[in-house]
Design a protein around this motif. Structure first.
Motif, PDB file in Angstrom:
ATOM      1  N   VAL A  68       2.307  12.978   3.055  1.00 46.09           N
ATOM      2  CA  VAL A  68       2.530  14.157   2.211  1.00 46.09           C
ATOM      3  C   VAL A  68       3.817  14.007   1.420  1.00 46.09           C
ATOM      4  O   VAL A  68       3.851  14.216   0.197  1.00 46.09           O
ATOM      5  CB  VAL A  68       2.575  15.437   3.071  1.00 46.09           C
ATOM      6  CG1 VAL A  68       3.107  16.617   2.253  1.00 46.09           C
ATOM      7  CG2 VAL A  68       1.196  15.761   3.622  1.00 46.09           C
ATOM      8  N   GLN A  69       4.892  13.634   2.101  1.00 44.98           N
ATOM      9  CA  GLN A  69       6.181  13.526   1.415  1.00 44.98           C
ATOM     10  C   GLN A  69       6.167  12.403   0.376  1.00 44.98           C
ATOM     11  O   GLN A  69       6.758  12.536  -0.710  1.00 44.98           O
ATOM     12  CB  GLN A  69       7.304  13.299   2.433  1.00 44.98           C
ATOM     13  CG  GLN A  69       7.535  14.478   3.364  1.00 44.98           C
ATOM     14  CD  GLN A  69       7.768  15.780   2.611  1.00 44.98           C
ATOM     15  OE1 GLN A  69       8.531  15.833   1.640  1.00 44.98           O
ATOM     16  NE2 GLN A  69       7.085  16.839   3.047  1.00 44.98           N
ATOM     17  N   ASP A  70       5.480  11.321   0.688  1.00 45.77           N
ATOM     18  CA  ASP A  70       5.400  10.215  -0.274  1.00 45.77           C
ATOM     19  C   ASP A  70       4.626  10.648  -1.525  1.00 45.77           C
ATOM     20  O   ASP A  70       5.054  10.369  -2.652  1.00 45.77           O
ATOM     21  CB  ASP A  70       4.725   9.015   0.375  1.00 45.77           C
ATOM     22  CG  ASP A  70       4.670   7.815  -0.554  1.00 45.77           C
ATOM     23  OD1 ASP A  70       5.734   7.368  -1.015  1.00 45.77           O
ATOM     24  OD2 ASP A  70       3.549   7.349  -0.846  1.00 45.77           O
ATOM     25  N   ALA A  71       3.512  11.338  -1.330  1.00 49.13           N
ATOM     26  CA  ALA A  71       2.730  11.808  -2.475  1.00 49.13           C
ATOM     27  C   ALA A  71       3.530  12.795  -3.320  1.00 49.13           C
ATOM     28  O   ALA A  71       3.538  12.715  -4.553  1.00 49.13           O
ATOM     29  CB  ALA A  71       1.430  12.446  -1.992  1.00 49.13           C
ATOM     30  N   LEU A 131       0.856  -1.185   0.000  1.00 47.05           N
ATOM     31  CA  LEU A 131       0.000   0.000   0.000  1.00 47.05           C
ATOM     32  C   LEU A 131       0.889   1.231   0.000  1.00 47.05           C
ATOM     33  O   LEU A 131       1.690   1.410   0.923  1.00 47.05           O
ATOM     34  CB  LEU A 131      -0.907   0.005   1.223  1.00 47.05           C
ATOM     35  CG  LEU A 131      -1.972   1.092   1.275  1.00 47.05           C
ATOM     36  CD1 LEU A 131      -3.016   0.870   0.195  1.00 47.05           C
ATOM     37  CD2 LEU A 131      -2.640   1.124   2.639  1.00 47.05           C
ATOM     38  N   PRO A 132       0.796   2.092  -0.998  1.00 44.72           N
ATOM     39  CA  PRO A 132       1.616   3.299  -0.995  1.00 44.72           C
ATOM     40  C   PRO A 132       1.372   4.103   0.279  1.00 44.72           C
ATOM     41  O   PRO A 132       0.252   4.186   0.781  1.00 44.72           O
ATOM     42  CB  PRO A 132       1.121   4.055  -2.232  1.00 44.72           C
ATOM     43  CG  PRO A 132       0.548   2.997  -3.123  1.00 44.72           C
ATOM     44  CD  PRO A 132      -0.044   1.981  -2.200  1.00 44.72           C
ATOM     45  N   VAL A 133       2.414   4.702   0.785  1.00 46.74           N
ATOM     46  CA  VAL A 133       2.332   5.415   2.059  1.00 46.74           C
ATOM     47  C   VAL A 133       1.247   6.483   2.024  1.00 46.74           C
ATOM     48  O   VAL A 133       0.479   6.644   2.974  1.00 46.74           O
ATOM     49  CB  VAL A 133       3.702   6.029   2.413  1.00 46.74           C
ATOM     50  CG1 VAL A 133       3.594   6.943   3.628  1.00 46.74           C
ATOM     51  CG2 VAL A 133       4.723   4.932   2.668  1.00 46.74           C
ATOM     52  N   TYR A 134       1.145   7.211   0.918  1.00 44.48           N
ATOM     53  CA  TYR A 134       0.208   8.332   0.878  1.00 44.48           C
ATOM     54  C   TYR A 134      -1.249   7.885   0.949  1.00 44.48           C
ATOM     55  O   TYR A 134      -2.139   8.664   1.294  1.00 44.48           O
ATOM     56  CB  TYR A 134       0.449   9.198  -0.362  1.00 44.48           C
ATOM     57  CG  TYR A 134      -0.045   8.611  -1.673  1.00 44.48           C
ATOM     58  CD1 TYR A 134      -1.304   8.918  -2.181  1.00 44.48           C
ATOM     59  CD2 TYR A 134       0.757   7.757  -2.419  1.00 44.48           C
ATOM     60  CE1 TYR A 134      -1.759   8.385  -3.369  1.00 44.48           C
ATOM     61  CE2 TYR A 134       0.323   7.228  -3.612  1.00 44.48           C
ATOM     62  CZ  TYR A 134      -0.935   7.546  -4.091  1.00 44.48           C
ATOM     63  OH  TYR A 134      -1.377   7.019  -5.276  1.00 44.48           O
ATOM     64  N   LEU A 135      -1.503   6.610   0.635  1.00 49.17           N
ATOM     65  CA  LEU A 135      -2.860   6.079   0.702  1.00 49.17           C
ATOM     66  C   LEU A 135      -3.160   5.369   2.018  1.00 49.17           C
ATOM     67  O   LEU A 135      -4.295   4.985   2.269  1.00 49.17           O
ATOM     68  CB  LEU A 135      -3.093   5.102  -0.451  1.00 49.17           C
ATOM     69  CG  LEU A 135      -3.210   5.714  -1.853  1.00 49.17           C
ATOM     70  CD1 LEU A 135      -3.273   4.621  -2.902  1.00 49.17           C
ATOM     71  CD2 LEU A 135      -4.408   6.622  -1.950  1.00 49.17           C
ATOM     72  N   ASP A 136      -2.162   5.220   2.835  1.00 52.94           N
ATOM     73  CA  ASP A 136      -2.306   4.452   4.067  1.00 52.94           C
ATOM     74  C   ASP A 136      -2.582   5.411   5.224  1.00 52.94           C
ATOM     75  O   ASP A 136      -1.684   6.081   5.736  1.00 52.94           O
ATOM     76  CB  ASP A 136      -1.022   3.664   4.316  1.00 52.94           C
ATOM     77  CG  ASP A 136      -1.142   2.725   5.517  1.00 52.94           C
ATOM     78  OD1 ASP A 136      -2.161   2.795   6.222  1.00 52.94           O
ATOM     79  OD2 ASP A 136      -0.199   1.933   5.737  1.00 52.94           O
ATOM     80  N   ASP A 137      -3.833   5.465   5.674  1.00 49.73           N
ATOM     81  CA  ASP A 137      -4.183   6.436   6.708  1.00 49.73           C
ATOM     82  C   ASP A 137      -3.721   6.024   8.095  1.00 49.73           C
ATOM     83  O   ASP A 137      -3.974   6.730   9.068  1.00 49.73           O
ATOM     84  CB  ASP A 137      -5.674   6.750   6.696  1.00 49.73           C
ATOM     85  CG  ASP A 137      -6.547   5.523   6.909  1.00 49.73           C
ATOM     86  OD1 ASP A 137      -6.006   4.457   7.230  1.00 49.73           O
ATOM     87  OD2 ASP A 137      -7.774   5.639   6.752  1.00 49.73           O
TER      88      ASP A 137
END
Length: 740
Positions: A41-44, A27-33
């Motif tokens: 933010v930084q991953d996105a 799961l990409p970090v920016y999608l993982d709440d």
């Protein structure tokens, strides 16, 4: 299951665009709440192109801004209305969409909330409003408004929280906190010095650093540092030569520098004026450009916004550093992750009984009893016990008018509306009505469009009916028309519009038994005040207006509101009007705040001018007795504190609520200071005969002024006074102490 589906969708999206291989299990970090927002933010940002980053910073519709579709990052949806969720607006013009599912609870306007002086109610208000915004799918609610009440002519004062920075700061914090628990961002407005509507798009305000920091910024600071506001709306006006919405001092130095604001700065609609300034001076998201902010539609596309293709071009030319671009995009992403991509937010609700109850509590607790008799010379008429009068006449256009239909962007479409006349008829039975005067069309109407013959006929009818009545209840005031309590224009007179002063005098000539109910968001002149037995100041109460008003007038609810601003006898007594026109309204280009820090009661105290009604004033159907204030120590050091306490007793025959106010005065100082300043308040509920002790903690922060030479807050050693008052002019006791 939800997380599995999201993983699959994200993996598919990234497999089509990202250079690195993705697996369904990752799961990409920016999608993982479950990940910290900063990591997301930084991953996105690391996955976005320059074009995608830049595109986050301007609108895609009248009330929407984009996310990043390629990465599955959703758009943001905004709604007007600090006291309700506005009806749905069309995607690309200012017309209403005509939905049948966008009615709301119209909560009382923020002047009423401020008049409650009740922090718990402020939290309930924010929670209920947030639930309605959430139900409607809104991510950002444009409010609360915390601009300071500088002049009673300001058309938008009804949206704000009064003249005192401490009161506004304290009242806005729980509103913001509880609203944002719904995953809906507060957008605190209008930052800063938007204290009039006349020439608001270009008037250039000059103000001292002391007045800026002591009077006009504290509520915004509290909203950020204690309220945790996720967004701030930049104002239309200029400050010291630069438009406020992209202003280095306001945005970069103070908001994001001194206060460490990590949220998003959003323009007021159409408030941006320059691409380079917008990019470099702290603006993050541009809305509404190339329209006049209200009605016109643009021939330009959204890419023509200042932060559109011109911004992208400057980035590619190297004129805008990438750290600025990343900071701006990161702030918008942070806002999206807190709201639109917040999967932990609750479900909302709309126009529920619980919300109506909150509206009712605010409306009743915010209503202010201004006058109820005058000692032996004149008996008060309130409360009006049902059955006490056989023939009650209600007079006034505001008794039947839906006051949510004007005012500008705060216009609302309430699911229900109980008018004052409806509420009074429900309470008292057979009530006769006379319009008395006729106001113009909602929003943009004025008295000139009403033929004088019509006005004369309405007045004569009301006077004739008043002769036969046992009691007259007059329901008038202002009504959110242009040049009254309305956006984009200031009032042109301190007096009541539509010939109301003359009408009230005519009614008094034939019937002295009159209760005047003023509905407004501003102070008004009252040349008839001495002759009217009872006067009630109520506000724009929204959905529940009639029931709340009737319950206060009948005594079912004991009024406990106190004024959040002073009422001058005449306009010239007001500090903004005590100088030349350059002080207010300016010369159409420039304006100088010559009253400096002496705003509201600070001016009246210092200049020894008696207001018609002072700040913090409000009567009750019972009486309260204050004991002698006590202080825990006669001195404190710069790192210490002390307490001031006072006993308050209900000496009347009915339960009531009293607002005990603490003011601090600096006996001797190296700079001009007001006689006293509000530094604490408590609302206490007392049964007949009941006594409670109210305690305030005083720290050195309550003693400080802003030293503009050293650019820091300073408390000078010396003697101070702590005043306990029922209003700024009704001081019940004082104790002295020393700062070592």
């Amino acid at each position: 299951m939800k997380k599995q589906l999201l993983t699959i969708c994200a993996s598919v999206a990234l497999s089509l665009s990202a250079p690195m291989a993705q697996t369904v299990e990752t799961l990409p970090v920016y999608l993982d709440d479950s990940q910290p927002i900063e990591a997301r933010v930084q991953d996105a940002l690391s996955r976005m192109t320059v074009e995608e980053k830049a595109r986050l910073s301007y609108a895609q519709g009248k009330f929407s801004s984009p996310g990043c579709p390629r990465l599955g990052i959703p758009e943001l949806w905004y709604s007007d209305g600090p006291h309700g969720v506005r009806a749905e607006i069309n995607w690309n013009d200012w017309g209403y969409a005509g939905w049948t599912s966008d009615s709301c609870t119209a909560f009382p306007a923020l002047t009423c909330l401020a008049a409650t002086w009740n922090l718990e109610l402020s939290g309930k208000y924010g929670k209920a409003l947030g639930e309605e915004a959430l139900y409607r799918g809104k991510d950002v609610q444009l409010g609360p408004g915390v601009n300071i009440y500088r002049t009673p002519l300001n058309g938008r004062n009804f949206e704000y929280m009064g003249e005192d920075p401490y009161l506004a700061a304290e009242m806005c914090v729980p509103y913001i906190q509880e609203l944002q628990k719904n995953g809906v961002a507060a957008c605190v407005k209008h930052y800063a010095l938007n204290n009039q509507e006349l020439w608001r798009g270009h008037i250039d305000v000059e103000v001292s650093d002391r007045a800026l920091y002591e009077i006009y910024l504290p509520a915004f600071k509290a909203a950020v540092e204690r309220g945790g506001a996720w967004s701030i709306m930049g104002a239309y006006n200029k400050v010291r030569g630069t438009h406020a919405t992209h202003h280095k001092l306001l945005n970069n130095d103070i908001l994001k520098g001194e206060w460490k604001f990590d949220g998003c700065v959003v323009t007021d609609w159409g408030a941006a004026h320059d691409t380079y300034e917008a990019a470099m001076y702290g603006l993050d998201l541009e809305m509404g450009s190339y329209t006049n902010g209200l009605t016109s539609e643009s021939e330009f596309g959204y890419d023509d916004y200042y932060l559109g293709k011109a911004y992208l071009k400057m980035i590619k030319e190297g004129k805008i550093p990438m750290e600025v671009v990343d900071d701006k995009a990161g702030r918008v992403l942070r806002l999206i992750f807190r709201t639109a991509m917040n999967r932990k937010k609750p479900f909302g609700s709309m126009a529920s009984p619980a919300h109506y109850q909150v509206a009712y509590e605010v409306a009743t607790e915010g209503t202010v009893l201004l006058k109820n008799g005058n000692g032996k010379k004149q008996a008060g008429l309130l409360p009006i016990v049902p059955g006490a009068y056989k023939n009650i006449l209600v007079v006034g256009d505001n008794a039947v008018r839906n006051l949510m239909q004007g005012g500008g962007s705060s216009e609302l479409k309430p699911k229900d509306f109980i008018s004052p006349l409806d509420g009074l008829r429900k309470k008292y039975g057979n009530v006769t009505y006379a319009q008395g005067y006729k106001a113009g069309r909602p929003m943009y109407g004025n008295v000139e469009e009403i033929p004088q013959a019509v006005m004369d006929s309405l007045r004569e009818d009301a006077v004739a009916k008043a002769k036969e009545a046992d009691l007259v209840i007059y329901v008038g005031g202002l009504n959110k028309n242009h040049q009254q309590d309305c956006e984009a224009g200031d009032r042109i007179t301190y007096n009541l519009p539509f010939g109301q002063d003359e009408l009230i005098r005519s009614l008094l000539e034939v019937n002295k038994n009159m209760v005047v109910v003023l509905i407004s968001g501003n102070a008004v002149a009252m040349p008839w005040l001495d002759d009217v037995p009872s006067v009630v100041q109520t506000w724009y109460l929204g959905t529940i207006t009639g029931n709340a008003l009737a319950d206060v007038l009948s005594g079912e609810v004991n009024p406990s509101g106190k004024l959040p601003f002073s009422y001058p006898v005449k306009l010239e007594d007001c500090p903004a009007h005590a100088f030349d026109a350059l002080c207010y309204p300016g010369d159409s280009i420039r304006e100088v705040y010559k009253e400096d820090i002496l705003v509201g009661y600070r001016w009246y105290d210092t200049k020894k001018i008696e207001p018609m009604f002072p700040f913090g004033y409000g009567m009750s159907y019972t009486t309260f007795e204050y004991g002698k204030p006590a202080i825990s120590a006669k001195a404190m050091n710069k790192d210490g504190s002390l307490t001031v306490s006072v006993k308050v007793k209900n000496t009347g025959t009915v339960a009531g609520k009293e607002i005990v106010q603490l003011y601090i005065g600096d006996d001797k100082c190296s700079v001009l200071r007001p006689v006293k300043e509000l530094k604490g308040f408590r609302k206490v509920d007392l049964r007949p005969g009941e006594e409670k002790e109210v305690t305030f903690t005083v720290t050195p922060d309550a003693l400080k002024f802003f030293d503009d030479k050293r650019h820091e807050w300073v408390a000078e050693p010396g003697k101070f006074k702590a005043y306990i008052g029922a209003s700024s002019a009704d001081i019940r006791g004082a104790v002295s102490f020393e700062l070592l």
